[in-house]
Scaffold this motif. Structure first.
Motif, PDB file in Angstrom:
ATOM      1  N   VAL A   1      61.974 -87.869   6.517  1.00 29.16           N
ATOM      2  CA  VAL A   1      62.958 -86.804   7.144  1.00 29.16           C
ATOM      3  C   VAL A   1      63.876 -86.486   8.061  1.00 29.16           C
ATOM      4  CG1 VAL A   1      62.044 -85.086   9.886  1.00 29.16           C
ATOM      5  CG2 VAL A   1      60.527 -86.354   8.809  1.00 29.16           C
TER       6      VAL A   1
ATOM      7  N   ASP B   1      67.152 -86.376  10.611  1.00 32.07           N
ATOM      8  CA  ASP B   1      67.068 -85.583  11.149  1.00 32.07           C
ATOM      9  C   ASP B   1      68.850 -85.225  11.637  1.00 32.07           C
ATOM     10  OD1 ASP B   1      68.001 -85.086  13.876  1.00 32.07           O
ATOM     11  OD2 ASP B   1      67.763 -87.010  14.968  1.00 32.07           O
TER      12      ASP B   1
ATOM     13  N   GLY C   1      65.195 -85.920  17.890  1.00 32.03           N
ATOM     14  CA  GLY C   1      64.784 -87.313  17.126  1.00 32.03           C
ATOM     15  C   GLY C   1      63.532 -88.453  17.244  1.00 32.03           C
TER      16      GLY C   1
ATOM     17  N   VAL D   1      61.218 -87.747  15.219  1.00 31.30           N
ATOM     18  CA  VAL D   1      60.769 -88.258  13.981  1.00 31.30           C
ATOM     19  C   VAL D   1      60.772 -89.489  13.938  1.00 31.30           C
ATOM     20  CG1 VAL D   1      63.110 -88.820  11.800  1.00 31.30           C
ATOM     21  CG2 VAL D   1      62.962 -86.813  12.986  1.00 31.30           C
ATOM     22  N   ASP D   2      61.273 -90.657  15.051  1.00 36.38           N
ATOM     23  CA  ASP D   2      60.858 -91.587  15.325  1.00 36.38           C
ATOM     24  C   ASP D   2      59.701 -92.377  15.914  1.00 36.38           C
ATOM     25  OD1 ASP D   2      63.652 -92.359  14.511  1.00 36.38           O
ATOM     26  OD2 ASP D   2      64.270 -92.696  16.636  1.00 36.38           O
TER      27      ASP D   2
ATOM     28  N   HIS E   1      56.336 -89.992  15.340  1.00 34.51           N
ATOM     29  CA  HIS E   1      55.122 -89.022  14.976  1.00 34.51           C
ATOM     30  C   HIS E   1      54.625 -90.319  13.833  1.00 34.51           C
ATOM     31  CE1 HIS E   1      52.722 -86.234  12.794  1.00 34.51           C
ATOM     32  NE2 HIS E   1      52.915 -85.497  13.530  1.00 34.51           N
TER      33      HIS E   1
ATOM     34  N   VAL F   1      55.454 -89.704   9.835  1.00 30.72           N
ATOM     35  CA  VAL F   1      56.402 -90.333   9.170  1.00 30.72           C
ATOM     36  C   VAL F   1      56.945 -91.533   9.234  1.00 30.72           C
ATOM     37  CG1 VAL F   1      59.802 -90.324  10.079  1.00 30.72           C
ATOM     38  CG2 VAL F   1      58.037 -88.747  11.232  1.00 30.72           C
TER      39      VAL F   1
ATOM     40  N   ASP G   1      59.758 -92.463   6.798  1.00 33.46           N
ATOM     41  CA  ASP G   1      60.782 -92.928   7.151  1.00 33.46           C
ATOM     42  C   ASP G   1      62.064 -91.881   7.067  1.00 33.46           C
ATOM     43  OD1 ASP G   1      61.253 -95.128   3.373  1.00 33.46           O
ATOM     44  OD2 ASP G   1      59.783 -93.553   3.791  1.00 33.46           O
ATOM     45  N   PRO G   2      61.861 -92.751   8.422  1.00 29.75           N
ATOM     46  CA  PRO G   2      63.279 -91.512   9.527  1.00 29.75           C
ATOM     47  C   PRO G   2      64.195 -91.834   9.033  1.00 29.75           C
ATOM     48  CG  PRO G   2      62.305 -93.708  10.831  1.00 29.75           C
ATOM     49  CD  PRO G   2      61.525 -93.928   9.607  1.00 29.75           C
TER      50      PRO G   2
ATOM     51  N   HIS H   1      68.688 -90.815  10.214  1.00 30.18           N
ATOM     52  CA  HIS H   1      68.994 -89.901  11.447  1.00 30.18           C
ATOM     53  C   HIS H   1      70.392 -89.866  11.020  1.00 30.18           C
ATOM     54  CE1 HIS H   1      66.169 -90.444  14.037  1.00 30.18           C
ATOM     55  NE2 HIS H   1      65.434 -91.656  13.741  1.00 30.18           N
TER      56      HIS H   1
ATOM     57  N   ASP I   1      61.975 -77.323   8.799  1.00 29.57           N
ATOM     58  CA  ASP I   1      60.777 -77.848   9.937  1.00 29.57           C
ATOM     59  C   ASP I   1      60.334 -77.100  10.472  1.00 29.57           C
ATOM     60  OD1 ASP I   1      64.068 -76.700  10.457  1.00 29.57           O
ATOM     61  OD2 ASP I   1      63.972 -78.662  12.231  1.00 29.57           O
TER      62      ASP I   1
END
Length: 315
Positions: A41, A43, A51, A54-55, A57, A60, A62-63, A65, A98
């Motif tokens: 994902v 961001d 954000g 993303v961190d 969930h 996920v 591979d976050p 940013h 998204d």
């Protein structure tokens, strides 16, 4: 029909200030009947709670940013580059916005159609529907014109329809084909990046629309690109002119067909607009900006954490 095999699929989602919708998208990815190898994902410098989603969930893996909002075009370029460099053994990249919520069998149906097709499609696209279940006009893939009858029969046998391009709302792209043609053009920022990328991809390859693979595209309104875009119309004009003059996604005979379609669409947009002076100003701005060549992906990401992935994917 090809024998069914376990596939390695990496999902790439670009997120920007849609905290609630992103969570729905990720929840749906966690319910897929066909397993995912990874969920990346991107961001795009969100200013809400995106954000954090993303961190935190659990789906996920591979976050990513970005420090600056690079638009949908930049976000997908970065995310796809990340998938190319971090998951070299993956077979497919599943790309979506998204605000896309796939049904539990969405991925499985795409892979089923690929397995049933007597060949190697480069791309398979889902059917996008709105909140009420009606087909979303914004995401109808462009049909393939002038295709040999045999290939149409092959597509029908796989429960699919041959297409010439598709949107980034939900497409499954063969990873080796991305290595062949390269990344989306990040300089587009907004609109037509998916048109350029998928048209380039499918210039000499097979793309299939798979109605059995269903995703919800949860836009605020049900409409297509003819809806009045206001000042953002400059992106539509600039990017289309870049697409026709700076890139090479079409065969020679296709250029008048697709350029003529774009001009007609612009005319309908003006006709339906409630603020034509704003639209006309955006139209002129788009033409002016199109006279300068788009920046390369390396230039767009020159100061970004994504630059190493971009460089590796471009090599």
């Amino acid at each position: 029909m090809k024998a069914a095999e376990a596939t390695k699929t990496v999902a790439v989602i670009v997120a920007y200030n849609r905290e609630v919708l992103l969570r729905k998208c990720l929840d749906a990815l966690g319910e897929q009947s066909s397993p995912l190898t990874a969920v990346i994902v991107v961001d795009n410098a969100s200013t809400d709670g995106t954000g954090k989603v993303v961190d935190t969930h659990p789906v996920v893996t591979d976050p990513v940013h970005l420090a600056q909002n690079t638009g949908g075009a930049g976000g997908f370029a970065a995310g796809i580059a990340y998938a190319q460099t971090h998951y070299p053994q993956a077979e497919w990249v599943w790309i979506m916005d998204d605000d896309t919520v796939p049904e539990p069998t969405a991925l499985a149906e795409l892979l089923k159609a690929e397995s049933a097709y007597p060949g190697k499609p480069a791309l398979l696209a889902s059917k996008a529907v709105w909140h009420d279940g009606s087909e979303h006009p914004m995401n109808r893939p462009r049909p393939r014109v002038g295709l040999a009858g045999k290939l149409r029969v092959h597509a029908q046998q796989a429960g699919a329809i041959p297409v010439r391009s598709a949107s980034f709302v939900s497409i499954l792209v063969r990873k080796s084909e991305i290595s062949r043609i390269g990344l989306p053009c990040a300089a587009y920022f907004l609109w037509n990046d998916d048109f350029e990328f998928t048209a380039r991809l499918l210039k000499n390859r097979v793309g299939l629309y798979v109605p059995a693979s269903v995703v919800k595209h949860l836009t605020l309104k049900l409409g297509d690109s003819q809806a009045d875009p206001g000042p953002r119309f400059r992106f539509e004009v600039r990017n289309k002119l870049w697409l026709f003059s700076r890139h090479n996604p079409f065969h020679i005979w296709e250029y008048p067909l697709y350029f003529g379609s774009s001009v007609r669409r612009w005319g309908k947009t003006f006709k339906a607009s409630e603020n034509r002076p704003v639209l006309f100003a955006a139209f002129k701005a788009g033409i002016k900006e199109s006279l300068t060549a788009p920046k390369s992906n390396r230039e767009v990401f020159a100061d970004s954490v994504a630059l190493p992935w971009i460089e590796a994917a471009d090599d």
